[in-house]
Write a protein that holds these residues in place. Sequence first.
Motif, PDB file in Angstrom:
ATOM      1  N   VAL A 136       7.198  16.775  31.274  1.00 18.40           N
ATOM      2  CA  VAL A 136       5.964  17.334  30.712  1.00 18.40           C
ATOM      3  C   VAL A 136       5.209  18.135  31.765  1.00 18.40           C
ATOM      4  O   VAL A 136       4.715  19.242  31.489  1.00 18.40           O
ATOM      5  CB  VAL A 136       5.074  16.210  30.118  1.00 18.40           C
ATOM      6  CG1 VAL A 136       3.725  16.759  29.699  1.00 18.40           C
ATOM      7  CG2 VAL A 136       5.760  15.576  28.921  1.00 18.40           C
ATOM      8  N   LEU A 140       4.443  22.126  31.317  1.00 22.45           N
ATOM      9  CA  LEU A 140       3.091  22.691  31.283  1.00 22.45           C
ATOM     10  C   LEU A 140       2.883  23.667  32.437  1.00 22.45           C
ATOM     11  O   LEU A 140       2.217  24.702  32.288  1.00 22.45           O
ATOM     12  CB  LEU A 140       2.044  21.574  31.318  1.00 22.45           C
ATOM     13  CG  LEU A 140       2.081  20.602  30.140  1.00 22.45           C
ATOM     14  CD1 LEU A 140       1.098  19.467  30.349  1.00 22.45           C
ATOM     15  CD2 LEU A 140       1.756  21.311  28.829  1.00 22.45           C
ATOM     16  N   PHE A 143       4.653  26.852  31.529  1.00 24.54           N
ATOM     17  CA  PHE A 143       4.015  27.526  30.400  1.00 24.54           C
ATOM     18  C   PHE A 143       2.686  28.162  30.792  1.00 24.54           C
ATOM     19  O   PHE A 143       2.345  29.257  30.339  1.00 24.54           O
ATOM     20  CB  PHE A 143       3.827  26.536  29.243  1.00 24.54           C
ATOM     21  CG  PHE A 143       3.715  27.216  27.902  1.00 24.54           C
ATOM     22  CD1 PHE A 143       4.614  28.199  27.529  1.00 24.54           C
ATOM     23  CD2 PHE A 143       2.718  26.878  27.000  1.00 24.54           C
ATOM     24  CE1 PHE A 143       4.524  28.840  26.294  1.00 24.54           C
ATOM     25  CE2 PHE A 143       2.613  27.502  25.771  1.00 24.54           C
ATOM     26  CZ  PHE A 143       3.523  28.484  25.412  1.00 24.54           C
ATOM     27  N   SER A 421      -3.817  28.601  23.757  1.00 28.21           N
ATOM     28  CA  SER A 421      -2.742  27.816  24.392  1.00 28.21           C
ATOM     29  C   SER A 421      -3.020  27.651  25.879  1.00 28.21           C
ATOM     30  O   SER A 421      -2.778  26.590  26.456  1.00 28.21           O
ATOM     31  CB  SER A 421      -1.385  28.500  24.229  1.00 28.21           C
ATOM     32  OG  SER A 421      -0.994  28.515  22.888  1.00 28.21           O
ATOM     33  N   THR A 424      -5.651  24.973  26.169  1.00 33.76           N
ATOM     34  CA  THR A 424      -5.091  23.668  25.814  1.00 33.76           C
ATOM     35  C   THR A 424      -4.131  23.176  26.891  1.00 33.76           C
ATOM     36  O   THR A 424      -4.176  22.017  27.305  1.00 33.76           O
ATOM     37  CB  THR A 424      -4.313  23.788  24.483  1.00 33.76           C
ATOM     38  OG1 THR A 424      -5.169  24.349  23.521  1.00 33.76           O
ATOM     39  CG2 THR A 424      -3.818  22.454  24.005  1.00 33.76           C
ATOM     40  N   THR A 425      -3.245  24.095  27.346  1.00 31.27           N
ATOM     41  CA  THR A 425      -2.257  23.706  28.348  1.00 31.27           C
ATOM     42  C   THR A 425      -2.934  23.269  29.639  1.00 31.27           C
ATOM     43  O   THR A 425      -2.521  22.300  30.274  1.00 31.27           O
ATOM     44  CB  THR A 425      -1.289  24.888  28.634  1.00 31.27           C
ATOM     45  OG1 THR A 425      -0.838  25.395  27.388  1.00 31.27           O
ATOM     46  CG2 THR A 425      -0.100  24.457  29.450  1.00 31.27           C
TER      47      THR A 425
ATOM     48  N   LEU B  84      -1.508  10.980  26.307  1.00 29.84           N
ATOM     49  CA  LEU B  84      -1.050  12.370  26.272  1.00 29.84           C
ATOM     50  C   LEU B  84      -0.686  12.805  24.852  1.00 29.84           C
ATOM     51  O   LEU B  84      -1.022  13.907  24.429  1.00 29.84           O
ATOM     52  CB  LEU B  84       0.159  12.544  27.204  1.00 29.84           C
ATOM     53  CG  LEU B  84       0.768  13.941  27.217  1.00 29.84           C
ATOM     54  CD1 LEU B  84      -0.203  14.947  27.810  1.00 29.84           C
ATOM     55  CD2 LEU B  84       2.075  13.963  27.988  1.00 29.84           C
ATOM     56  N   MET B  91      -5.220  18.594  20.234  1.00 27.35           N
ATOM     57  CA  MET B  91      -5.400  19.937  20.819  1.00 27.35           C
ATOM     58  C   MET B  91      -4.377  20.919  20.261  1.00 27.35           C
ATOM     59  O   MET B  91      -4.605  22.108  20.203  1.00 27.35           O
ATOM     60  CB  MET B  91      -5.200  19.893  22.338  1.00 27.35           C
ATOM     61  CG  MET B  91      -6.185  19.047  23.061  1.00 27.35           C
ATOM     62  SD  MET B  91      -7.728  19.911  23.226  1.00 27.35           S
ATOM     63  CE  MET B  91      -8.742  18.626  23.884  1.00 27.35           C
ATOM     64  N   GLY B  92      -3.205  20.419  19.946  1.00 25.67           N
ATOM     65  CA  GLY B  92      -2.124  21.291  19.503  1.00 25.67           C
ATOM     66  C   GLY B  92      -1.116  21.492  20.605  1.00 25.67           C
ATOM     67  O   GLY B  92      -1.412  21.274  21.780  1.00 25.67           O
ATOM     68  N   GLU B  93       0.092  21.917  20.198  1.00 18.24           N
ATOM     69  CA  GLU B  93       1.144  22.141  21.185  1.00 18.24           C
ATOM     70  C   GLU B  93       0.755  23.311  22.064  1.00 18.24           C
ATOM     71  O   GLU B  93       0.176  24.281  21.578  1.00 18.24           O
ATOM     72  CB  GLU B  93       2.467  22.463  20.484  1.00 18.24           C
ATOM     73  CG  GLU B  93       3.621  22.433  21.450  1.00 18.24           C
ATOM     74  CD  GLU B  93       4.923  22.920  20.821  1.00 18.24           C
ATOM     75  OE1 GLU B  93       5.938  22.295  21.027  1.00 18.24           O
ATOM     76  OE2 GLU B  93       4.903  23.943  20.139  1.00 18.24           O
ATOM     77  N   PRO B  94       1.075  23.220  23.368  1.00 19.29           N
ATOM     78  CA  PRO B  94       0.714  24.352  24.229  1.00 19.29           C
ATOM     79  C   PRO B  94       1.425  25.637  23.802  1.00 19.29           C
ATOM     80  O   PRO B  94       2.446  25.584  23.196  1.00 19.29           O
ATOM     81  CB  PRO B  94       1.170  23.929  25.603  1.00 19.29           C
ATOM     82  CG  PRO B  94       2.080  22.796  25.404  1.00 19.29           C
ATOM     83  CD  PRO B  94       1.725  22.152  24.128  1.00 19.29           C
TER      84      PRO B  94
END
Lengths: 579, 94
Positions: A136, A140, A143, A421, A424-425, B84, B91-94
């Motif tokens: 993970v 992240l 990404f 995104s 959020t990421t 997590l 939040m939603g998937e990145p």
Amino acid sequence: MSAVLIMVLAFAGYIIAYRLYGEFIGKKIFQLSNKNQTPAEEFEDGVDYVPTKKGIIFGHHFTSIAGTGPIVGPAIGVIWGWLPALIWVVVGSIVMGAVHDFSALIMSLRTQGKSISEIASQYISKRIRVAFFLIVFIELWLFLAILGMIIAVIFHMYPEAVFPVWMEIPIALALGYAVYRKNAHVVRTTILAVIAMYITVVLGHFIPMDMPMIGSMPATGTWTLILFAYAFIASTLPVTTLLQPRDYINAWELFIAMGLLIVGIIVSAFNGLSVVAPAVQSHPEGAPSMWPFLFITIACGAISGFHAVVASGTTAKQVAHEDDAMFVGYGSMLMEGALAVLVIIATVAGIGLAAKGDVGSVTGLAKWTEHYASWGSAAGLGAKVGAFVEGSANMITFLGIPKYLGIIIMGVFVASFAGTSLDTTTRLQRYVIQELLGANRVGATDSKSFFTNKYGATLLALITAGILAFSSGVDGKGALTLWPLFGANNQTLAALALFTASVYLKKRGGKGFLVTLLPACFMLFMTMWALILNQASYMAGGQVMLGVINIVIIAIVVFVAIESILALSKKQPVVATQA
Amino acid sequence: MNKTNFLVSIKGFLNGFAQAMNHKATSQIAYEITEMEHSFALMLYGNFVGFPSPPMAIALELLPVMQGDLEKILTRASQTGNGLSELASVMGEP
């Protein structure tokens, strides 16, 4: 080949697959039964565990799993031709992606709503938890680096999209303020916010914002730095201030964009829309080979490991009846597959279409080739994402929307999605960093420890991503180099979830575990193959940092494979009842 | 399907979508409130894990009011394990 026929066949295929394969998986393999209490029923508390209508959970879950991935992945993946991408998206999402999401959800439902890392620790081994957090973290990290550059490239390619994307921030702030502080009517305020957002899209045409070169820093580099600074601020604010209202507007934007695409495809079919891309382009210049890279380049539209993380979160705590898991888990992945099909059509058919009123411009195969002749043609990643933006804009001109406006609408759609995104990421990565660092040092989670407090962990997330983003240049090609790494890592997570499901099913007896074991082996094999090819390429190119990350992912894949084989080879007692 | 039925179906679909959006928005707020509740509980009863607490009299006075919250926290601690997934879900998937 008719584009509308592809759309109709794919959508019909999804409906049939849901009815046949989905029902088979649900009823025969996982033996769904409403007699089994869901966590929402068992622990109903009105806060965490709330039985919710399946239509609402479906919408929530779908908007949570549909991010930037199902747009960017297929937009790159069609470089090998439309047929392999389409087959992988349709077949992959039916027999792998939807099975993966559904099995993660159902396992969580049957283990009191526990998360996938807990379930994997329980069914495979406790050691797997470390691998899970590492996967993970790397996912992240990669990404974040890619997202900044995707938005930067869009801003550079479409300066008209800059104004609307930034204006979405004050609109979201105003929406949040009006609803939360002033108790404004939600529906009316939402309509006003969405209208305001599309007004800024029109204004964007008159206010293009082109970033000049600053010193030796190209525009994409400057935008990436600005966007990381934005991400720092946005992700440390309370969610209600910016993230949540912006995400809310984005969800409507996704809904409107999908509607425009579907209607646009149907209407433009009567105006010459047809597939211009070759069915197969085996060896595009500079591109890695189709086998195995197609299967990791298109991740989210076909199968994505992160969906298991999402499914085993709040979704599992709110599904009211076990039967609903089929619609929520299996159905929402098929819906994401449908979104990926629309992206494929825009990039293989829409891109070659002569937009309404557009005379004399390059169309057909020549236009497609401009974007897809080689891996790095035009501006690498920018050209691929640009193919989606332009292809979609061409199609919606037949709905009466001028092309210049269509380009801004679609450019803003992709950039806003990537923007949320990014936010959020950063938040998720902050959490992972706090978990990783906080878990290993006594007292590290207090606010005095810089790298585990909110600001320090966020800064660490962004600095590490920044190093990666700028490691291969700032022209957009770097992100294209990172994408296969991101895909491979994501598919490793998917394989892990599928192996967990296999052990779970094997424990229940019979041969049913093969429905998850075969996709797991397929994903692991493709990922390993791609990683080995990646390693050779990084070593030849002297890309030390990428090579090191790649080796770490290879080590994780080997670890996951060994642990899974050990868990599968253990003699399992037959468990006839729930869990 | 006649025109009225079609319009009713469209309205139903839009309503369903709007409800889902509102649900997602609400769950994001609820997540933040949950975090604040945890902080509040920790502030009052941090003694259990070695944190300094406010004057005992105040903590004890609030104890009966906190019964429901403490029960929820215990359920979360025993059943969730890893935040997590919840965070990714809201939040939603990145």
